[in-house]
Design a protein around this motif. Structure first.
Motif, PDB file in Angstrom:
ATOM      1  N   GLN A  23       0.816  -1.218   0.000  1.00  0.00           N
ATOM      2  CA  GLN A  23       0.000   0.000   0.000  1.00  0.00           C
ATOM      3  C   GLN A  23       0.844   1.259   0.000  1.00  0.00           C
ATOM      4  O   GLN A  23       0.523   2.232  -0.699  1.00  0.00           O
ATOM      5  N   ASN A  24       1.927   1.268   0.798  1.00  0.00           N
ATOM      6  CA  ASN A  24       2.756   2.472   0.867  1.00  0.00           C
ATOM      7  C   ASN A  24       3.450   2.760  -0.454  1.00  0.00           C
ATOM      8  O   ASN A  24       3.559   3.922  -0.866  1.00  0.00           O
ATOM      9  N   ALA A  25       3.923   1.716  -1.113  1.00  0.00           N
ATOM     10  CA  ALA A  25       4.570   1.907  -2.415  1.00  0.00           C
ATOM     11  C   ALA A  25       3.586   2.511  -3.403  1.00  0.00           C
ATOM     12  O   ALA A  25       3.941   3.396  -4.201  1.00  0.00           O
ATOM     13  N   ILE A  26       2.343   2.056  -3.350  1.00  0.00           N
ATOM     14  CA  ILE A  26       1.313   2.592  -4.240  1.00  0.00           C
ATOM     15  C   ILE A  26       0.960   4.017  -3.848  1.00  0.00           C
ATOM     16  O   ILE A  26       0.900   4.913  -4.696  1.00  0.00           O
ATOM     17  N   ARG A  27       0.743   4.233  -2.570  1.00  0.00           N
ATOM     18  CA  ARG A  27       0.323   5.555  -2.093  1.00  0.00           C
ATOM     19  C   ARG A  27       1.361   6.620  -2.398  1.00  0.00           C
ATOM     20  O   ARG A  27       1.025   7.761  -2.754  1.00  0.00           O
ATOM     21  N   ASN A  28       2.639   6.257  -2.278  1.00  0.00           N
ATOM     22  CA  ASN A  28       3.725   7.223  -2.474  1.00  0.00           C
ATOM     23  C   ASN A  28       4.320   7.179  -3.882  1.00  0.00           C
ATOM     24  O   ASN A  28       5.345   7.811  -4.144  1.00  0.00           O
ATOM     25  N   LYS A  29       3.674   6.425  -4.771  1.00  0.00           N
ATOM     26  CA  LYS A  29       4.121   6.312  -6.173  1.00  0.00           C
ATOM     27  C   LYS A  29       5.579   5.861  -6.257  1.00  0.00           C
ATOM     28  O   LYS A  29       6.359   6.356  -7.068  1.00  0.00           O
ATOM     29  N   LYS A  30       5.924   4.888  -5.427  1.00  0.00           N
ATOM     30  CA  LYS A  30       7.270   4.316  -5.451  1.00  0.00           C
ATOM     31  C   LYS A  30       7.268   3.155  -6.450  1.00  0.00           C
ATOM     32  O   LYS A  30       7.148   1.982  -6.087  1.00  0.00           O
ATOM     33  N   PHE A  31       7.373   3.508  -7.716  1.00  0.00           N
ATOM     34  CA  PHE A  31       7.224   2.519  -8.769  1.00  0.00           C
ATOM     35  C   PHE A  31       8.293   1.429  -8.701  1.00  0.00           C
ATOM     36  O   PHE A  31       8.009   0.248  -8.938  1.00  0.00           O
ATOM     37  N   ALA A  32       9.513   1.806  -8.379  1.00  0.00           N
ATOM     38  CA  ALA A  32      10.597   0.825  -8.290  1.00  0.00           C
ATOM     39  C   ALA A  32      10.382  -0.117  -7.107  1.00  0.00           C
ATOM     40  O   ALA A  32      10.619  -1.324  -7.217  1.00  0.00           O
ATOM     41  N   ASP A  33       9.936   0.420  -5.978  1.00  0.00           N
ATOM     42  CA  ASP A  33       9.676  -0.421  -4.810  1.00  0.00           C
ATOM     43  C   ASP A  33       8.570  -1.426  -5.110  1.00  0.00           C
ATOM     44  O   ASP A  33       8.676  -2.606  -4.761  1.00  0.00           O
ATOM     45  N   PHE A  34       7.516  -0.953  -5.746  1.00  0.00           N
ATOM     46  CA  PHE A  34       6.426  -1.846  -6.111  1.00  0.00           C
ATOM     47  C   PHE A  34       6.921  -2.909  -7.089  1.00  0.00           C
ATOM     48  O   PHE A  34       6.615  -4.096  -6.944  1.00  0.00           O
ATOM     49  N   ALA A  35       7.691  -2.483  -8.081  1.00  0.00           N
ATOM     50  CA  ALA A  35       8.187  -3.409  -9.101  1.00  0.00           C
ATOM     51  C   ALA A  35       9.041  -4.507  -8.489  1.00  0.00           C
ATOM     52  O   ALA A  35       8.959  -5.673  -8.896  1.00  0.00           O
ATOM     53  N   THR A  36       9.859  -4.157  -7.512  1.00  0.00           N
ATOM     54  CA  THR A  36      10.733  -5.135  -6.868  1.00  0.00           C
ATOM     55  C   THR A  36       9.924  -6.274  -6.250  1.00  0.00           C
ATOM     56  O   THR A  36      10.275  -7.446  -6.381  1.00  0.00           O
ATOM     57  N   LYS A  37       8.829  -5.917  -5.577  1.00  0.00           N
ATOM     58  CA  LYS A  37       8.042  -6.920  -4.865  1.00  0.00           C
ATOM     59  C   LYS A  37       7.038  -7.626  -5.775  1.00  0.00           C
ATOM     60  O   LYS A  37       6.707  -8.793  -5.550  1.00  0.00           O
ATOM     61  N   TYR A  38       6.563  -6.937  -6.787  1.00  0.00           N
ATOM     62  CA  TYR A  38       5.510  -7.514  -7.635  1.00  0.00           C
ATOM     63  C   TYR A  38       6.078  -8.256  -8.838  1.00  0.00           C
ATOM     64  O   TYR A  38       5.575  -9.309  -9.216  1.00  0.00           O
ATOM     65  N   ASN A  39       7.139  -7.698  -9.417  1.00  0.00           N
ATOM     66  CA  ASN A  39       7.714  -8.279 -10.634  1.00  0.00           C
ATOM     67  C   ASN A  39       9.011  -9.026 -10.371  1.00  0.00           C
ATOM     68  O   ASN A  39       9.449  -9.808 -11.215  1.00  0.00           O
TER      69      ASN A  39
END
Length: 202
Positions: free
Chosen positions: A142-158
């Motif tokens: 949620q925090n990665a999404i809320r703060n638009k941390k695209f790289a952080d999200f990508a690390t965990k999702y992709n």
């Protein structure tokens, strides 16, 4: 890009307090916003290495393992052939739907068995969106999404190799394009400026 899909995502994600534009961006990067194939079944991506890992862990016969090793591709045909080798492991080793959630994550997104998960992904786009929302919450994204941390999200999702296919840059492009859907703004993609960018996901 589809305003209809964006509106549907908005309705489904609202109870989860997830940014609908971010969810839409993930759908665009993972599947070009298409949850289903022309034959009515979910979009799939078969992961042969995961399938073989399951077979070896279960001490499958060498004949079955060789059949798995001879599989080619990661699309519908490969998945259908894998089902004939071992249907449960094939489903566990395949990602499904608009958000390409792996079958082995069935319990994470609320399904007791992988069969129940696959059936739900077959039933509706809404089920696919809900599964994504639950996955996000279960993995604390949620925090990665809320703060638009695209790289952080990508690390965990992709995965940690996301840079190889510019996943974070593609995600940011898709997010900005989603915002622009409701305006007349033209967004210039950033991901194409990155060396090694490829249009399709590896």
């Amino acid at each position: 890009m589809s305003i209809e899909l964006l509106n549907e995502i908005k309705q489904v994600v609202e109870p989860f307090n997830i940014d609908p534009y971010f969810a839409y961006a993930v759908a665009m990067v993972e599947s070009n916003g298409k949850g289903y194939r022309n034959n009515g079944f979910p979009v799939v991506r078969f992961e042969k290495h995961v399938f073989i890992k399951y077979l070896k862990k279960a001490k499958a016969t060498q004949q079955l393992i060789r059949k798995a090793e001879n599989l080619r591709g990661s699309g519908w045909d490969a998945y259908q052939t894998a089902l004939k080798i071992d249907s449960t492991y094939a489903k566990l080793a395949t990602s499904f739907g608009m958000f390409q959630i792996m079958g082995f994550n069935h319990a994470v997104v609320g399904y007791e068995t992988v069969d129940e998960f696959v059936t739900a992904m077959e039933e509706s786009v809404e089920n696919q969106i809900v599964a994504f929302c639950i996955f996000v919450m279960a993995n604390h994204l949620q925090n990665a999404i809320r703060n638009k941390k695209f790289a952080d999200f990508a690390t965990k999702y992709n995965g940690p190799n996301y840079l190889m296919n510019s996943y974070d840059a593609k995600l940011e492009d898709a997010y900005n394009a989603a915002l622009a859907l409701e305006s007349d703004e033209v967004v210039e993609p950033k991901s194409k400026k990155r060396k090694g960018y490829t249009q399709t996901k590896e």
